[in-house]
Motif scaffolding. Structure first.
Motif, mmCIF file in Angstrom:
data_model
loop_
_atom_site.group_PDB
_atom_site.id
_atom_site.type_symbol
_atom_site.label_atom_id
_atom_site.label_comp_id
_atom_site.label_asym_id
_atom_site.label_seq_id
_atom_site.Cartn_x
_atom_site.Cartn_y
_atom_site.Cartn_z
ATOM 1 N N THR A 9 -1.486 1.547 0.455
ATOM 2 C CA THR A 9 -0.858 0.235 0.615
ATOM 3 C C THR A 9 -0.742 -0.558 -0.672
ATOM 4 N N GLY A 10 -1.512 -0.203 -1.700
ATOM 5 C CA GLY A 10 -1.544 -0.996 -2.926
ATOM 6 C C GLY A 10 -2.424 -2.226 -2.821
ATOM 7 N N LEU A 11 -3.095 -2.409 -1.691
ATOM 8 C CA LEU A 11 -3.874 -3.607 -1.416
ATOM 9 C C LEU A 11 -5.370 -3.315 -1.515
ATOM 10 N N VAL A 12 -6.161 -4.370 -1.504
ATOM 11 C CA VAL A 12 -7.609 -4.226 -1.427
ATOM 12 C C VAL A 12 -8.038 -4.422 0.031
ATOM 13 N N LEU A 13 -9.233 -3.975 0.351
ATOM 14 C CA LEU A 13 -9.766 -4.164 1.701
ATOM 15 C C LEU A 13 -10.300 -5.589 1.802
ATOM 16 N N ASP A 14 -9.530 -6.452 2.431
ATOM 17 C CA ASP A 14 -9.885 -7.872 2.480
ATOM 18 C C ASP A 14 -9.316 -8.486 3.748
ATOM 19 N N TYR A 51 0.999 -0.214 5.941
ATOM 20 C CA TYR A 51 2.282 0.332 5.513
ATOM 21 C C TYR A 51 2.113 1.115 4.222
ATOM 22 N N ASP A 52 2.574 2.357 4.220
ATOM 23 C CA ASP A 52 2.558 3.192 3.025
ATOM 24 C C ASP A 52 3.728 2.765 2.145
ATOM 25 N N ILE A 53 3.434 2.105 1.018
ATOM 26 C CA ILE A 53 4.512 1.509 0.226
ATOM 27 C C ILE A 53 5.308 2.546 -0.558
ATOM 28 N N ALA A 54 4.735 3.706 -0.827
ATOM 29 C CA ALA A 54 5.482 4.760 -1.523
ATOM 30 C C ALA A 54 6.390 5.513 -0.562
ATOM 31 N N ASN A 63 7.587 -7.854 -11.935
ATOM 32 C CA ASN A 63 8.383 -6.701 -11.529
ATOM 33 C C ASN A 63 7.907 -5.464 -12.286
ATOM 34 N N THR A 64 7.635 -4.377 -11.562
ATOM 35 C CA THR A 64 7.213 -3.127 -12.204
ATOM 36 C C THR A 64 8.215 -1.997 -11.963
ATOM 37 N N GLY A 65 9.425 -2.336 -11.507
ATOM 38 C CA GLY A 65 10.468 -1.330 -11.357
ATOM 39 C C GLY A 65 10.306 -0.461 -10.125
ATOM 40 N N ASP A 66 10.667 0.810 -10.259
ATOM 41 C CA ASP A 66 10.698 1.700 -9.091
ATOM 42 C C ASP A 66 9.383 2.426 -8.858
ATOM 43 N N THR A 67 8.326 2.011 -9.569
ATOM 44 C CA THR A 67 7.024 2.654 -9.418
ATOM 45 C C THR A 67 5.931 1.618 -9.200
ATOM 46 N N LEU A 92 -2.768 -6.374 -6.828
ATOM 47 C CA LEU A 92 -2.110 -5.720 -5.707
ATOM 48 C C LEU A 92 -0.785 -5.104 -6.131
ATOM 49 N N ALA A 93 -0.564 -3.862 -5.743
ATOM 50 C CA ALA A 93 0.774 -3.284 -5.827
ATOM 51 C C ALA A 93 1.480 -3.632 -4.522
ATOM 52 N N THR A 94 2.702 -4.112 -4.621
ATOM 53 C CA THR A 94 3.397 -4.571 -3.428
ATOM 54 C C THR A 94 4.878 -4.304 -3.573
ATOM 55 N N ILE A 95 5.607 -4.371 -2.475
ATOM 56 C CA ILE A 95 7.059 -4.217 -2.526
ATOM 57 C C ILE A 95 7.688 -5.557 -2.883
#
Length: 498
Positions: free
Chosen positions: A130-135, A194-197, A275-279, A288-291
């Motif tokens: 998910t790119g998230l932490v457990l919180d 949600y699996d963001i990849a 913004n980190t692009g397509d990755t 957090l990595a997020t969409i």
């Protein structure tokens, strides 16, 4: 280029109020309406909203803004929705009635559940998918809590009788008369399910958190078909063609379309997105990595830092302490403070967000003397948002992600003193846009993309303009001393402090 009469309605459903803003397609505000609503605090660390009040304020403001726009000669072509993220609702599919109050993103009631999952070794799985932490910030444990604490809810959920949604899903359900149970990819990415990849709900995470797949909404692109608002609800039928969580919507409004472009929004909380692009960037520093958005099936990612209390701190000075009568008074009061007072306010009212993620931390005022007064506390309140932004930028730099300038928006971005202090302590240029309505405009712009008024994201870039830039100034030694004092104050409120 555009018909003078065409417009777009943005529904901006926030943590403390619901707003509706009608824009022309060239980013001019035609009409606005706003309703504040009550925050519900059943216990310390718990925060709820009445779902019916959310809906009533959205419907009322949307109708008011549409009527004002029509009177001024403008007619909305489509609706864009942006919303407080992670806030969790569960409702009856047959009646459309919520079965419990909405559990707000700030709520910490599931901290023990998250701690148990961390102790059992599941944090890595959650982060990887998910790119998230457990919180408790995120929706997954909130959903399970509702299903386990409302009589019969879990069985009804498994039977397909109940629906879960973040606020966008709830509003789309209500606007369409129950015709659609949908969300967009940005909101889905904040659920911890949600699996963001892979861009899909994850079966392993659903099992881990105890959430039946039957309650989940369909996930769509951020610009496209989200159904049509019923004519009986808003006075005429209107297509819903854009949806994004509030922070992603602000990033779109601030035209953060290329890797390295960054914004920070100062509303109830403060949220820094780059913004980190397509990755997706997998943070080693609890970011957090997020969409950021998904358009035409193509996903763009962001790295995010989340601060739980920014504007809420100013609201607390006003409503909790009575130090100011209205939020706009804080700038002049803070300017009159002794800059060497050594007073720090750590606003951990519902814990600390990134990069600490300490659900059990609680707030504190430190460094008080008999010389400390209203002005020093006001300055410390503003500085708390500045210092927390510095914490996020330092964590991002440690992850190898840096930016040369910071675009800001939200209510606090109107405060010049705050923005100069932000530039001084972060050491980077701070830019306020010509319009601070970035969040609502992001939703309106997505709606314009979805209904064909805009051809591409670059149409949005052409409309963005800066109002004022704040260049870093001040003594580096003083900055270092300020930062040292802040870190010492944070250390005192951490739940693991000795």
């Amino acid at each position: 280029m555009f018909s003078k009469r065409k417009a777009l309605l943005a529904i901006d459903q926030g943590t403390t109020s619901s707003r509706a803003v009608v824009f022309t397609p060239d980013y001019k505000v035609v009409a606005t309406a706003q309703r504040e609503f009550q925050q519900i605090y059943p216990r310390p660390g718990w925060v709820e909203h009445d779902p019916d009040v959310i809906w009533a304020t959205v419907r009322a403001t949307a109708r008011e803004a549409l009527a004002a726009a029509e009177k001024a000669g403008y007619r909305a072509e489509a609706i864009g929705i942006t919303n407080q993220r992670e806030t969790t609702l569960v409702w009856d599919r047959a009646t459309g009635d919520a079965i419990h109050n909405a559990i707000v993103w700030q709520d910490r009631r599931t901290a023990d559940i998250c701690a148990g999952l961390r102790d059992a070794g599941h944090a890595g799985l959650v982060s990887e998918r998910t790119g998230l932490v457990l919180d408790p910030y995120f929706s997954a444990t909130k959903i399970a809590w509702v299903l386990d604490h409302v009589d019969g809810a879990r069985a009804r959920a498994e039977a397909g009788e109940l629906a879960f949604g973040t606020v966008d899903s709830w509003l789309i359900w209500k606007l369409t008369g129950g015709a659609l149970h949908v969300t967009d990819a940005t909101n889905a990415s904040r659920t911890a399910l949600y699996d963001i990849a892979a861009n899909r709900w994850d079966d392993e995470l659903l099992q881990l958190f105890g959430v039946p797949a039957a309650v989940l909404p369909d996930v769509r692109d951020s610009a496209g078909d989200f159904g049509r608002a019923d004519a009986a609800i808003l006075g005429r039928e209107l297509p819903i063609t854009g949806v994004a969580g509030d922070q992603q919507s602000a990033a779109i409004g601030q035209v953060c379309f290329k890797p390295g472009e960054m914004k920070s929004t100062y509303g109830t909380g403060a949220f820094l997105l780059i913004n980190t692009g397509d990755t997706p960037v997998r943070s080693k520093n609890k970011l957090l990595a997020t969409i950021a958005y998904r358009i035409d099936g193509e996903t763009t990612y962001a790295l995010e830092g989340s601060v739980l209390s920014a504007g809420a701190t100013v609201q607390w000075l006003r409503d909790g302490l009575g130090l100011i009568a209205k939020a706009s008074e804080i700038e002049a009061l803070a300017q009159s403070a002794d800059p060497d007072s050594g007073v720090y306010l750590v606003p951990a009212f519902t814990g600390l967000g990134a990069p600490y993620w300490d659900a059990e931390a609680r707030g504190a005022l430190t460094g008080l003397t008999r010389g400390s007064g209203r002005a020093e506390i006001a300055r410390a309140a503003l500085d708390s948002s500045v210092h927390q932004t510095c914490d996020l930028l330092e964590a991002m730099a440690a992850d190898g992600v840096e930016a040369r300038s910071l675009r800001v928006d939200g209510g606090m971005a109107r405060n010049d003193t705050f923005l100069q202090r932000l530039a001084d302590l972060t050491g980077i240029e701070t830019v306020r846009p010509a319009s601070v309505e970035a969040t609502a405009w992001g939703a309106a712009f997505l709606a314009g993309l979805g209904c064909g008024l805009f051809a591409s994201l670059e149409d949005g870039r052409k409309l963005w303009a800066a109002d004022q830039s704040f260049t870093p100034a001040g003594d580096p030694d003083r900055r270092a001393a300020d930062r040292k004092g802040w870190h010492e104050a944070v250390a005192r409120v951490r739940s693991d402090a000795v």
